[in-house]
Scaffold this motif. Structure first.
Motif, short mmCIF file in Angstrom:
data_model
loop_
_atom_site.label_atom_id
_atom_site.label_comp_id
_atom_site.label_asym_id
_atom_site.label_seq_id
_atom_site.Cartn_x
_atom_site.Cartn_y
_atom_site.Cartn_z
N VAL A 33 0.80 -1.42 -0.03
CA VAL A 33 -0.26 -0.01 0.19
C VAL A 33 0.97 1.10 -0.03
O VAL A 33 2.05 1.34 0.63
N ALA A 34 0.32 2.40 -0.65
CA ALA A 34 1.02 3.76 -0.72
C ALA A 34 -0.06 4.50 -0.02
O ALA A 34 -1.09 4.85 -0.73
N GLY A 41 -2.19 8.08 6.35
CA GLY A 41 -0.93 8.27 7.26
C GLY A 41 -0.36 6.68 8.04
O GLY A 41 0.08 6.67 9.11
N GLY A 42 -0.76 5.55 7.24
CA GLY A 42 -0.46 4.32 7.63
C GLY A 42 -1.37 3.50 8.39
O GLY A 42 -1.24 2.33 8.98
N LEU A 43 -2.67 4.01 8.53
CA LEU A 43 -3.77 3.55 9.10
C LEU A 43 -4.00 2.11 8.60
O LEU A 43 -4.28 1.08 9.14
N LEU A 44 -4.17 2.05 7.14
CA LEU A 44 -4.50 1.00 6.37
C LEU A 44 -3.27 -0.23 6.77
O LEU A 44 -3.73 -1.34 7.01
N SER A 45 -2.04 0.11 6.65
CA SER A 45 -1.10 -0.68 7.08
C SER A 45 -1.33 -1.32 8.34
O SER A 45 -1.21 -2.54 8.70
N GLU A 46 -1.68 -0.48 9.17
CA GLU A 46 -1.62 -0.81 10.66
C GLU A 46 -2.89 -1.72 10.75
O GLU A 46 -2.82 -2.96 11.49
N ARG A 47 -4.03 -1.58 9.94
CA ARG A 47 -5.31 -2.42 10.13
C ARG A 47 -4.86 -3.86 9.59
O ARG A 47 -5.41 -4.88 10.07
N VAL A 94 4.23 5.46 3.54
CA VAL A 94 3.49 6.90 3.82
C VAL A 94 4.14 7.98 3.09
O VAL A 94 5.05 8.42 3.58
N CYS A 95 3.33 8.24 2.13
CA CYS A 95 4.13 9.36 1.34
C CYS A 95 3.21 10.61 1.46
O CYS A 95 2.47 10.70 0.47
N TYR A 96 3.50 11.41 2.36
CA TYR A 96 2.73 12.68 2.63
C TYR A 96 3.13 13.66 1.23
O TYR A 96 2.29 14.11 0.82
N LYS A 133 6.15 10.84 -2.83
CA LYS A 133 5.13 10.14 -3.82
C LYS A 133 6.34 9.78 -5.13
O LYS A 133 6.04 8.84 -5.74
N ILE A 134 6.80 10.78 -5.52
CA ILE A 134 7.78 10.71 -6.85
C ILE A 134 8.94 9.59 -6.43
O ILE A 134 9.12 8.50 -7.34
N LYS A 135 9.47 9.76 -5.55
CA LYS A 135 10.79 9.08 -4.89
C LYS A 135 10.45 7.51 -4.96
O LYS A 135 11.30 6.35 -5.22
N LEU A 136 9.39 7.39 -3.63
CA LEU A 136 9.09 6.07 -3.33
C LEU A 136 8.19 5.22 -4.29
O LEU A 136 8.20 3.82 -4.35
N CYS A 137 7.34 5.85 -4.91
CA CYS A 137 6.23 5.27 -5.65
C CYS A 137 6.17 5.56 -7.01
O CYS A 137 5.54 4.80 -7.86
#
Length: 411
Positions: A275-276, A281-287, A303-305, A310-314
């Motif tokens: 997930v991106a 803020g990471g809630l989906l990953s936590e769940r 978590v790409c705020y 967003k460019i670098k990691l995803c």
């Protein structure tokens, strides 16, 4: 047999403490077929407690009071109960000796005010407290059973399990209460009721309750019967009809959480997910990682705020951000496809939105969220407009993302 619970303690009338003991007691009583008809929370006030206790005696077969058995001046339960029942308090040497020994084991002298805990109303039986100094009390008055239990959950639960449940079971009336919870997503409470009201109204047993909860709707069924098999058969008969009427909107039939259901489907279909996340803020990953064994399907999350991450990691193209803004369908799609490509996951999820309270505009208001799912079949993008505060918007966004995974994987 019907029951009433009185939780005593001024702290329970503040925003800082909740009465969790009554939830435990209700569950255990229901397992015996004892219905809890009333629950009352009373502060440490003798007059108010006496009023509540007198009312309970006049309408319930079983009255349970929790709390108020400590050694301090505001621990008033035993005195008020004794006064209302017209029973004098007597000191029980055996209780006093046990309290002294408990203090001695930890190298402390017993305070004088602990003597209060050895005072028992005439005719009452005291219940041993293996986890504290306050003994419980069991008494009967004109056909009503009265039980006094200590307030700390660790003490109350152990005492009720060992000293009260075995005595209540043969007097419970031979009925058992079984329950089932159907969890629903994607429909408002009014539509759920419209679809199933004509079904559940035909049944007095099981009883049906519809509740709005964070992330969806719950349909609670409670059946009373002479044995577990009969109760389960009643639940199954009504529940099957309700599930048919609500269709694919029912995601859980025995209380499982959305993340548990999603994890089960991912394992069954041998799928993995990455997930991106932006606004969540990471809630989906936590769940997703709440579920034991989540390493079998969850590869990781980003978590790409910032636009930079967003460019670098995803791998989100900079031109998409410049042309559409971070909160947009193209960026959500790029997040999902990018995280899938870089992680080699079966499914990539991208979330971007405005959780508020600031940052909104007439074109892109607070609550606007785009969620995208990418897999080998292609990419889905959905737009949502969630109401409420920041916490509520973030939770609804994570729930919607999980629901997108559930529908995609089970299709």
């Amino acid at each position: 047999m019907d029951a009433e619970i009185i939780a005593v303690g001024s702290e329970l009338l503040t925003p800082f403490r909740s009465d969790t003991n009554s939830l435990f007691l209700t569950d255990k009583l229901n397992s015996l077929g004892i219905e809890v008809l009333y629950k009352t929370v009373v502060g440490d006030n003798r007059q108010h407690l006496a009023t509540a206790f007198r009312a309970a005696l006049g309408r319930s077969n079983l009255v349970i009071l929790s709390g108020g058995l400590g050694p301090t001046e505001d621990d008033i339960n035993r005195e008020v109960v004794a006064e209302v029942l017209g029973r004098p308090l007597r000191e029980v040497p055996e209780i006093l000796e046990q309290i002294k020994k408990r203090f001695a084991r930890v190298g402390r002298a017993m305070s004088e005010n602990n003597v209060r805990q050895a005072m028992v109303p005439e005719g009452a039986e005291w219940l041993e407290n293996k986890n504290g100094t306050a003994p419980g009390l069991w008494m009967e008055h004109e056909g009503t059973i009265v039980i006094l239990l200590p307030g700390p959950p660790r003490e109350l639960e152990a005492m009720f399990e060992s000293s009260c449940l075995p005595r209540l079971a043969p007097r419970a009336g031979g009925q058992l209460i079984q329950s089932r919870v159907y969890k629903v997503v994607g429909l408002p409470e009014s539509e759920v009721d419209q679809r199933i009201a004509h079904i559940y109204k035909e049944y007095q047993n099981p009883a049906t309750t519809i509740l709005a909860t964070p992330g969806g709707i719950e349909v609670h069924l409670r059946a009373s019967a002479a044995d577990k098999e009969l109760a389960e058969a009643s639940l199954r008969e009504l529940g099957d009809k309700i599930e048919l009427a609500l269709g694919e909107h029912v995601y859980s039939t025995h209380g499982e959480t959305m993340e548990e259901i999603v994890g089960m489907y991912l394992v069954m279909k041998r799928k993995t997910v990455a997930v991106a996340e932006s606004c969540t803020g990471g809630l989906l990953s936590e769940r997703l990682t709440r579920t034991p064994g989540s390493s079998n399907f969850f590869l990781g999350g980003v978590v790409c705020y910032s636009n930079e991450l967003k460019i670098k990691l995803c791998g989100v193209p900079e031109v998409l951000l410049e042309q559409n803004g971070a909160v947009s369908k193209p960026v959500a799609q790029a997040l999902a496809e990018g995280i899938r490509r870089r992680s080699n996951a079966s499914i990539g999820l991208g979330i971007t939105g405005i959780a508020g309270p600031g940052g909104g505009s007439p074109e892109k208001p607070v609550g606007l969220v785009y969620i995208s799912l990418a897999d080998e079949r292609g990419t889905q993008i959905r737009e949502f407009r969630f109401p409420g505060n920041r916490e509520r918007i973030r939770h609804w966004a994570s729930q919607a993302a999980l629901e997108m995974i559930r529908r995609r994987v089970r299709a």
